[in-house]
Every structure is written in C-alpha cells, then in structure tokens.
Scaffold this motif. Structure first.
Motif, PDB file in Angstrom:
ATOM      1  N   SER A 469       0.838  -1.199   0.000  1.00  0.00           N
ATOM      2  CA  SER A 469       0.000   0.000   0.000  1.00  0.00           C
ATOM      3  C   SER A 469       0.873   1.249   0.000  1.00  0.00           C
ATOM      4  O   SER A 469       1.851   1.338   0.753  1.00  0.00           O
ATOM      5  CB  SER A 469      -0.914   0.015   1.227  1.00  0.00           C
ATOM      6  N   LEU A 470       0.513   2.213  -0.852  1.00  0.00           N
ATOM      7  CA  LEU A 470       1.189   3.500  -0.886  1.00  0.00           C
ATOM      8  C   LEU A 470       0.633   4.370   0.244  1.00  0.00           C
ATOM      9  O   LEU A 470      -0.537   4.743   0.225  1.00  0.00           O
ATOM     10  CB  LEU A 470       0.966   4.176  -2.242  1.00  0.00           C
ATOM     11  N   VAL A 471       1.464   4.700   1.229  1.00  0.00           N
ATOM     12  CA  VAL A 471       0.997   5.457   2.397  1.00  0.00           C
ATOM     13  C   VAL A 471       1.656   6.823   2.504  1.00  0.00           C
ATOM     14  O   VAL A 471       1.413   7.561   3.464  1.00  0.00           O
ATOM     15  CB  VAL A 471       1.245   4.660   3.697  1.00  0.00           C
ATOM     16  N   GLY A 472       2.485   7.183   1.535  1.00  0.00           N
ATOM     17  CA  GLY A 472       3.140   8.480   1.579  1.00  0.00           C
ATOM     18  C   GLY A 472       4.141   8.631   0.466  1.00  0.00           C
ATOM     19  O   GLY A 472       4.382   7.700  -0.321  1.00  0.00           O
ATOM     20  N   VAL A 473       4.740   9.824   0.383  1.00  0.00           N
ATOM     21  CA  VAL A 473       5.755  10.085  -0.630  1.00  0.00           C
ATOM     22  C   VAL A 473       6.881  10.913  -0.011  1.00  0.00           C
ATOM     23  O   VAL A 473       6.680  11.624   0.976  1.00  0.00           O
ATOM     24  CB  VAL A 473       5.165  10.844  -1.842  1.00  0.00           C
ATOM     25  N   GLU A 474       8.074  10.807  -0.613  1.00  0.00           N
ATOM     26  CA  GLU A 474       9.198  11.673  -0.238  1.00  0.00           C
ATOM     27  C   GLU A 474       9.326  12.756  -1.296  1.00  0.00           C
ATOM     28  O   GLU A 474       9.341  12.469  -2.500  1.00  0.00           O
ATOM     29  CB  GLU A 474      10.500  10.891  -0.134  1.00  0.00           C
ATOM     30  N   ALA A 475       9.422  14.011  -0.844  1.00  0.00           N
ATOM     31  CA  ALA A 475       9.532  15.150  -1.750  1.00  0.00           C
ATOM     32  C   ALA A 475      10.983  15.367  -2.136  1.00  0.00           C
ATOM     33  O   ALA A 475      11.861  15.485  -1.268  1.00  0.00           O
ATOM     34  CB  ALA A 475       8.962  16.400  -1.085  1.00  0.00           C
ATOM     35  N   LEU A 476      11.252  15.441  -3.473  1.00  0.00           N
ATOM     36  CA  LEU A 476      12.609  15.594  -3.997  1.00  0.00           C
ATOM     37  C   LEU A 476      12.630  16.827  -4.902  1.00  0.00           C
ATOM     38  O   LEU A 476      11.978  16.857  -5.955  1.00  0.00           O
ATOM     39  CB  LEU A 476      13.017  14.347  -4.798  1.00  0.00           C
ATOM     40  N   VAL A 477      13.395  17.862  -4.517  1.00  0.00           N
ATOM     41  CA  VAL A 477      13.404  19.119  -5.261  1.00  0.00           C
ATOM     42  C   VAL A 477      14.379  19.035  -6.435  1.00  0.00           C
ATOM     43  O   VAL A 477      15.434  18.390  -6.349  1.00  0.00           O
ATOM     44  CB  VAL A 477      13.769  20.298  -4.321  1.00  0.00           C
ATOM     45  N   ARG A 478      13.999  19.672  -7.552  1.00  0.00           N
ATOM     46  CA  ARG A 478      14.837  19.717  -8.747  1.00  0.00           C
ATOM     47  C   ARG A 478      14.890  21.158  -9.272  1.00  0.00           C
ATOM     48  O   ARG A 478      13.986  21.970  -9.035  1.00  0.00           O
ATOM     49  CB  ARG A 478      14.270  18.798  -9.840  1.00  0.00           C
ATOM     50  N   TRP A 479      15.984  21.481 -10.021  1.00  0.00           N
ATOM     51  CA  TRP A 479      16.161  22.844 -10.543  1.00  0.00           C
ATOM     52  C   TRP A 479      16.619  22.774 -11.991  1.00  0.00           C
ATOM     53  O   TRP A 479      17.652  22.180 -12.299  1.00  0.00           O
ATOM     54  CB  TRP A 479      17.187  23.592  -9.688  1.00  0.00           C
TER      55      TRP A 479
END
Length: 709
Positions: A469-479
């Motif tokens: 089950s997908l219970v969350g995500v990790e935020a990854l910043v890009r530029w």
C-alpha cells in the motif's frame, strides 16, 4: 602515599617484610634449640669438670694418704706423734678437710678436723671402702699396717676438691669455653640472619626485576599504541600468567587495529568504488597541498553527464554498477599517466584527480583527453552498456590559487563552463565572464530568484508498507536553470545550506508545494497519507523552526502528524545536546522524526538512544548486496532488532529487486522505498499510481498497526 609508591617498591617492601618475619622466626627457633643444646653442653661440661677434679684430687689424696700411712705405721712413737702433728697442720691449713683414724672395730680414735660442722655422721663401714665423694670432699681410706700383725687401723682423710691446684684453672677454662661457645653461637645466629636477609633481598630483586621489567615493557608498548604506533607488539616472550595476559592484550590490539581500519575505511573511503570519499579526499588533499607547497599541483573535477537518468530510469543498483565500472577505467588511466596522484569520489557522479608534478597541468590535460576518448567505448555493467559523456574542469597552482579549497572552487567553475559549452569536453579555469554563472555567489542569487519565480519543481517517490500500500511520498526538489540547464541537487543544496535564510526558504517552498499537491489526501482523516522531506542540519539552529513549519501547514489545514522530517545521521554528530533540544520541540509540535541515511555515520549506535526520533531510514548502500551477502542480511537484521528494542520504525530505501523486497519484509522492516516499487514522479503520476494501487481496507497512520493486517 600507598598509591604513590611504584609497584616494584611495594613488591620489595612486601618481600622484605616477609623475609624479616621469617628471619625472626628462624632466630627464635634457633635460640630455643641452641639454649637446650647449651644447657646440655653446660651440664656435660660440669660433669666432665667434676670427674676431672675428682680424679686429680684422688691422685693427690692417694699420694698424701700413702705418706701419712707410712709415717703412722712406724714403730717409733716419736715418729707417730710427728705424723699426727703433720696431719693436724694439714687440717689447719685447709689442705685437708678432716682426718679420722678408726680402730679395727670402727671406733674413732684420732679425730682431726677444721670445722665442727664437717664432722661426719652415719658413716658406713669405712674399712670396706676405698673412697667416698660427699659435699665437694673426696674421702680416701687407707689402712695403717701394724708391725705386730694386730688388726690394722684405718686412716680417713677428707681431701677438698677446691684445694686441688687444677681446680681454678679448670673452672677458668670451663668459663672461657662456655663464653667462646656463646660468642660462636651469636656469630652463627647473626651470620644466619644476615644470609637469610640477603637471600630475601636477592629474591625480591630478582622477582621484582623479572616481573616489573615485563610490566614496564608492556606499559610502554601500550602507551606507544595509544600514541598511534599501530606496529608495536604487546606479546611478551613468557610462558606464565603475564605472558598469557600479554597475548590477550595483543589480541585486543589486533581487534583494535581491525576496528580502526574498518572505521577508517568507513570514514575516509567510498564503499562503492574503493576510492577516497569526500571527507577522505578533502582531508588528504589538504595534507598533500601542505606537503607540496612549493610544487606545481593541478586538480581536475570530473562529472558524468546524464548519469542521473540511469538512476531515475534503471535504479540505484544499475547506477552503482556504472559508477564502479567508470571508477575502474579512471584508476587504470591515472595510474598509467601519473606516478603520484590522489583520486576521490566526492559526489554521486563526481570525481577529482589531483596531480603533483612539475608539468601537472599538462599531465591533467592528457588524462582528460584520453578519458574523453574512452567515452566512445560504452561502460559495461552486468546487464547493460551505457554511453556516457564527461565534463571536466581543470585548475592549477599557482595561477588559479595556492590552496586546495581555492583550486577546487576554480576547477568546479571550469567544470560548469564545460557543461554550458555543450558537455563532453574539458576546460581550464579562466577568470572571465564565461564562467561567471557558476560562481557560488551567482548560483546562490540565482537560486533565490528561482524560489521566488517558482523555477524549482518537486518530484515524489512513493513510500509503501508490507502489503504494497502506498501510504506516503518523499519530496525531492529539482532545478532546471534557464541558462545552465538541469543542476543537480548535490550542487545547489550545499550552496543553499551556506545561507540560513536561503535554505529556510527552500525548505518551506518544498513543504508548501507538497501540501498543495496532496492537500486533499493530507486533510482527509480516513487516508493514511504522509509527506516526507529532508531538513538541513543548519535549520536546527533556528529556535523557531517548529513555528515556521506549523505556520506553512496552517495555510493548507494540514496537521503536523502528516509530515515526516528526515535529518541526515552525519549532520547530527556536530552538537548532539543542542540537536536533541530542537528535535524535542519538533516532536512536541507533532512532527514525525526520522534519521536519514542510517549506518553511514559510524558512531550512530552510541547516540541513537539519546535522539527523540520515531524511525530510522536504512541507507541504500546496505540494500545493494542484500541478495548475495549474508553479512548484509545480518546487518539488516541487527538494525531491525535495534529499532525494535528502541521502539522505533525502520524504512528501507533503494530497493531495486523483488528479492531485496522479500528479504526486507521477512526481516521485519515497516516501510519500503525504491525503484522496484515506485520511481520519482510528479504529483499527477503519483495520484494515478495511487488510484491503481488503492487498498481495499483503510489503514491508520502507524506502520506497526498497518502491519497487523
């Protein structure tokens, strides 16, 4: 004072005390035995003296008695009277104690005595005895013959022993012998005591010298080991308990060296390529620059163009194999062209080469030329072949700087120039406008403008539990820079961290973008959905960090319980007490706290129990060999058991294969993340993916309770 005395002195005093006690005991026993022997000797000497005196007195008495008998036996009365007168004079002069003449019937007929008290009483039948010794007097009986053959009379004279001429001489001789014997005894006792004491001192010296020398030798070697002399041996050539102790210490020393080497390997070396890592490379580079201060040194920074696509599209495992293959190619080339050099992997896809040489710039140019020529040959991994280009920047002393940090900065700017000019090339640093955009201060300003103009974008990688089950995500910043193109987070995030306001703005930007992207899920109490984002260590210095984060969340009606804050393990090592205080505030505000990249900081186990965290994120480097290494599996089990003991959750990142996923689930991990489960994507793709994998049963936010299903 007791503790201040050296051990050898203590041992010597102890042995000397024991020796003194034994010596006293010996003297006591010797004196008692000798006293008995002396008494016996004295008695025997007295008896011998008495026998000698008696014999001498007897001889003198017999001669005297014979003369008197001869005079008394003459027929002439005148002669007899003269004899009696002589007898009386002898008594008067104490030559005789007394003289008695008995008739044949035993009656006294002629008493001559000097003292009344010496009168004999109860005398036996004297005519039948030759002599009798009594009270120091030798009694000599001599018959007096008659001419007419009548029964003879008997003469009894008492000859005093003290009157003998030899008496005083013998007594003096006896006293002298006794005195000499006593003196000889004392001399023997003194010599015996002295010998025992000397033997005790010799034994003490031998024992202490033999033992203390080894202890001092062992102590000296241990001090040398403590000072960093890892070649010293602690083993002693002894077969006793001290030898066994030294062997145990030697084993401890070997274990210490092995642990030191392992820690050095973790601290200074990259486990993937075997080269120096960032810390090890920078440390040894500075040492090299200090040692070669007067020699020309060139530094090249090498970056693999487009490497991030391999990680994004094919996973970390494929990316790691690519890096390993490139590192082998780089090592072979540099070893062939530069006798002395330093190689390090200082970033995900970035390497540095340092060459100290009189023609160092030429050598670095040759390395870059041949390295670029090799890019025509694809980099082979186990399953794929990758055609990667390179961008290389070169800087040299003294024209571009005289210290490592200055030269590294110049080479990095030259690297970015090479990328901006089309990549797959190398450039030398030139302080002109062409490289202005890559200056750290310029990039910092551009990053601030990018945040304000929303040039940055965020990708999200799914976080799963054991039932997929997908219970969350990790935020990854890009530029994506308008002039320089895509800039790796490993390049712009360190620049942002140098400015507290900038990294604060960047963090809040990522948080707000994530809340906006998943606001519906985050505000739905029936949905167990969370956002995870990284927090730079410098942000912990802001005492109002919790308030800033809560304020941003309030704009989207998102609770702090829905946010996971990840803090890199190595960042927590700087100021543990202060970090704990800040983490306590964040935890009290409701945020979930995780340690990121767990296992990369080699002192983690010693402080983990102090941190108020909710979970640990196992670094992907420990996942790569999970299917083929029993040691990696044992390490994962140990981390899970440790987390269970501390009552915190575990998340395994970098999962690339189904086998890794099954092993991690079998060992009890709570959360899972990796390319096998989900690749980083924008929010639209995440929503679509989640709808496709929507679980049939709603679950709570706690992974421990989730796993109960």
């Amino acid at each position: 004072m007791k503790n201040a005395l050296p051990f050898q002195t203590k041992v010597s005093f102890t042995l000397l005390g024991l020796s003194s006690v034994l010596a006293c005991l010996f003297i006591y026993v010797y004196f008692n035995i000798s006293q008995g022997i002396g008494d016996e000797f004295s008695r025997n000497a007295q008896n011998q003296l008495a026998d000698t005196l008696i014999n001498n007195v007897r001889e003198q008495g017999l001669v005297t008695s014979q003369l008197l008998v001869s005079q008394l036996s003459q027929a002439s009365e005148i002669n007899q009277l003269n004899s009696l007168q002589n007898l009386a004079e002898l008594v008067e002069k104490n030559h005789l104690s007394y003289a008695f003449i008995y008739d044949h019937l035993g009656n006294l007929i002629g008493p001559y005595q000097h003292q009344q008290s010496a009168w004999p009483t109860n005398l036996p039948k004297l005519q039948y005895q030759a002599e009798l010794v009594s009270n120091g007097i030798v009694n000599i009986f001599s018959p007096i013959p008659n001419a007419n053959s009548d029964p003879h009379t008997m003469l009894l004279i008492g000859f005093p022993i003290s009157a003998a001429e030899e008496t005083s001489v013998l007594r003096s001789s006896l006293k002298q012998n006794l005195s000499d014997s006593s003196l000889q005894f004392l001399i023997q006792a003194g010599v015996g005591t002295l010998l025992i004491t000397l033997l005790a001192l010799a034994a003490s010296y031998y024992f202490s010298s033999n033992l203390i020398h080894s202890i001092r030798l062992l102590t000296n070697r241990a001090q040398r080991l403590d000072e960093g002399d890892l070649e010293v041996s602690l083993a002693l050539d002894r077969q006793d308990e001290l030898g066994q102790l030294s062997l145990s210490l030697q084993q401890m020393r070997n274990n210490l060296i092995n642990n030191y080497n392992e820690m050095s390997q973790l601290a200074w070396y990259d486990p993937l390529t075997g080269l120096f890592n960032r810390e090890g490379g920078f440390h040894h580079a500075r040492l090299l620059f200090n040692a070669k201060a007067n020699q020309t040194i060139s530094l090249a920074v090498i970056n693999l163009d487009g490497f991030q696509r391999i990680n994004d599209n094919m996973g970390y495992k494929e990316g790691d194999e690519t890096l390993q293959a490139f590192a082998r190619r780089l090592v072979q080339l540099v070893n062939r062209l530069a006798h002395k050099h330093l190689l390090a992997r200082v970033g995900g896809d970035e390497f540095i080469v340092i060459v100290p040489h009189p023609q160092s710039e030429l050598v670095c140019s040759q390395i870059a030329t041949e390295l670029l020529a090799l890019t025509k040959q694809a980099i082979q991994t186990a399953k794929n072949a990758h055609a990667l280009t390179l961008s290389i920047g070169i800087a040299s002393t003294p024209k571009d700087g005289n210290d490592f940090d200055t030269l590294l900065k110049a080479a990095s700017i030259a690297l970015h120039t090479a990328k901006s000019e089309g990549k797959n090339r190398f450039t030398h640093y030139q302080a002109d406008a062409n490289q202005h955009e890559w200056q750290p201060e310029v990039l910092k300003k551009a990053l601030k403008q990018a945040i304000e103009s929303q040039q940055l974008f965020v990708l999200y990688q799914g976080i799963f539990i054991a039932d997929n089950s997908l219970v969350g995500v990790e935020a990854l910043v890009r530029w994506n820079h308008p002039k320089l193109g895509p800039i790796s987070p490993s390049q712009f995030i360190p620049i942002a961290e140098q400015s507290a306001p900038l990294i604060e703005d960047l963090t809040l930007y990522v948080l707000e973008q994530s809340c906006a992207a998943f606001e519906e899920l985050l505000t739905n109490d029936k949905e167990p959905f969370r956002i995870s984002l990284n927090i730079a260590a410098c942000l912990l210095n802001n005492p109002e960090l919790a308030e800033l984060l809560l304020y941003s969340l309030s704009e989207y009606q998102v609770k702090a319980e829905r946010i996971i804050l990840e803090i890199t393990e190595t960042q927590l090592l700087s100021d543990m007490d202060f970090c704990c205080q800040q983490l306590d505030k964040l935890k009290a505000a409701g945020f979930t706290l995780w340690i990121d990249d767990f296992g990369t900081g080699y002192s983690s186990l010693s402080y983990l129990h102090k941190l108020p965290v909710d979970g640990i994120k196992i670094d992907h480097s420990f996942i790569d060999q999970l299917e083929h290494s029993s040691a990696s599996q044992a390490f994962i089990r140990a981390i899970v058991e440790l987390a269970r003991a501390l009552q915190v959750d575990t998340l395994a990142e970098g999962i690339e294969t189904e086998g890794q996923y099954k092993i991690l689930k079998g060992n009890g991990c709570h959360w899972f993340q990796g390319f096998y489960l989900h690749k980083p994507a924008n929010q639209l793709n995440v929503h679509a993916f989640r709808q496709h994998c929507q679980p049939s049963v709603k679950r709570s936010l706690s992974p421990k309770r989730i796993n109960a299903y």
